[in-house]
Design an enzyme around this catalytic site. Structure first.
Site, short mmCIF file in Angstrom:
data_model
loop_
_atom_site.label_atom_id
_atom_site.label_comp_id
_atom_site.label_asym_id
_atom_site.label_seq_id
_atom_site.Cartn_x
_atom_site.Cartn_y
_atom_site.Cartn_z
CB ILE A 92 5.21 5.59 11.15
CG1 ILE A 92 6.68 5.20 10.93
CG2 ILE A 92 4.73 5.25 12.55
CD1 ILE A 92 7.65 5.92 11.86
N GLY A 117 10.86 0.61 1.32
CA GLY A 117 9.91 -0.31 1.91
C GLY A 117 9.14 0.37 3.03
CB VAL A 142 9.10 3.64 7.82
CG1 VAL A 142 9.86 4.14 9.04
CG2 VAL A 142 9.91 3.87 6.54
CG ASP A 167 16.21 10.74 -4.34
OD1 ASP A 167 15.66 11.52 -5.14
OD2 ASP A 167 15.62 9.76 -3.84
#
Length: 272
Positions: free
Chosen positions: A30, A36, A38, A150
């Protein structure tokens, strides 16, 4: 390692994850981010059984074990309705997989220039994210302040009711929370366009560094565009445009057309 034993109750076997994702099938994927791919799948976890999001570490993207354990530690200690919930993890067979609550609407950046969200809904999302950030910055006396490092619209997830959930704590740092003015010296990290210029230039990290990044997100929501490379003015960062238009008292010209008629003039003056 002591920290691994502490989180043993969250551990999920790799076979269970493979079964839930049909062995990481493409049609179960998704999303794809800095950590990486998901995946989604239904699995038994620390809170029962439900649909979850599973983030599988790809070390080629630059993140690794430190970010993996940082995420587990942060989300185990810091729980809030506006912070994504960690339900489990897997570290079998050199895999590093994080298991989260499933948020069906994905992330805020996908809706900035769409008509899915009216002005009131956008405000609600921003208020929710602000509450989550305030909790991280002002925890109880027994916990350290968390500096996220972030904050950006792609790290603000949205559930089926459009409630905001701050995510992605792999770059975060702890800081003292019991003093009026605190800072850490660290190598600047984050995402271009969202980073506090003072932090980038000096390496001094404070909670205001996160607040600056969140301010960029607020203007993304108001203007209906990402801070870098979107719509017109592709080569001009949103922060630069906002400063120019603010100095010229023309902020209203930057408002996203779809919501412009919904914003009361007094509300816009508060932005100033």
């Amino acid at each position: 390692m002591a920290h691994i034993k502490h989180f043993e109750n969250l551990k999920i076997q790799l076979e269970a994850i493979k079964s839930a994702t049909n062995n990481f099938a493409n049609d179960m994927c998704i999303g794809d981010g800095g950590f990486g791919k998901v995946y989604k799948g239904e699995i038994i976890h620390s809170n029962g059984q439900s649909m979850v999001a599973l983030k599988r570490l790809n070390r080629a993207f630059g993140q690794g074990d430190p970010e993996f354990w940082k995420e587990i530690m942060m989300l185990s200690f810091y729980k809030h309705e506006n912070i994504v919930s960690l339900l489990g993890y897997c570290d079998d067979c050199d895999e590093k997989i994080l298991v989260y609550e499933f948020v069906s609407k994905k992330s805020l950046d996908l809706y900035l220039d769409k008509d899915d969200l009216n002005w009131v809904q956008r405000l609600k999302i921003c208020i929710g994210a602000a509450r989550g950030l305030a909790y991280l910055h002002s925890p109880s006396d027994t916990q350290l302040r968390v500096l996220h490092r972030d904050i950006k619209s792609s790290n603000i997830l949205l559930d089926e009711n459009w409630n905001a959930k701050i995510s992605d704590f792999g770059l975060s740092k702890f800081g003292p929370a019991n003093q009026q003015f605190t800072y850490l010296v660290s190598n600047p990290v984050g995402t271009i366009g969202y980073c506090d210029p003072l932090y980038v230039e000096s390496g001094y990290l404070t909670k205001e560094s996160d607040v600056y990044s969140f301010g960029v997100v607020l203007f993304e929501v108001l203007c209906g565009r990402l801070c870098i490379g979107n719509n017109n003015d592709k080569l001009r960062p949103l922060t630069r445009l906002v400063r120019e238009y603010y100095d010229q008292n023309r902020i209203n010209e930057l408002i996203f057309d779809n919501i412009k008629d919904e914003i009361h003039s007094d509300s816009l003056k508060n932005v100033h």
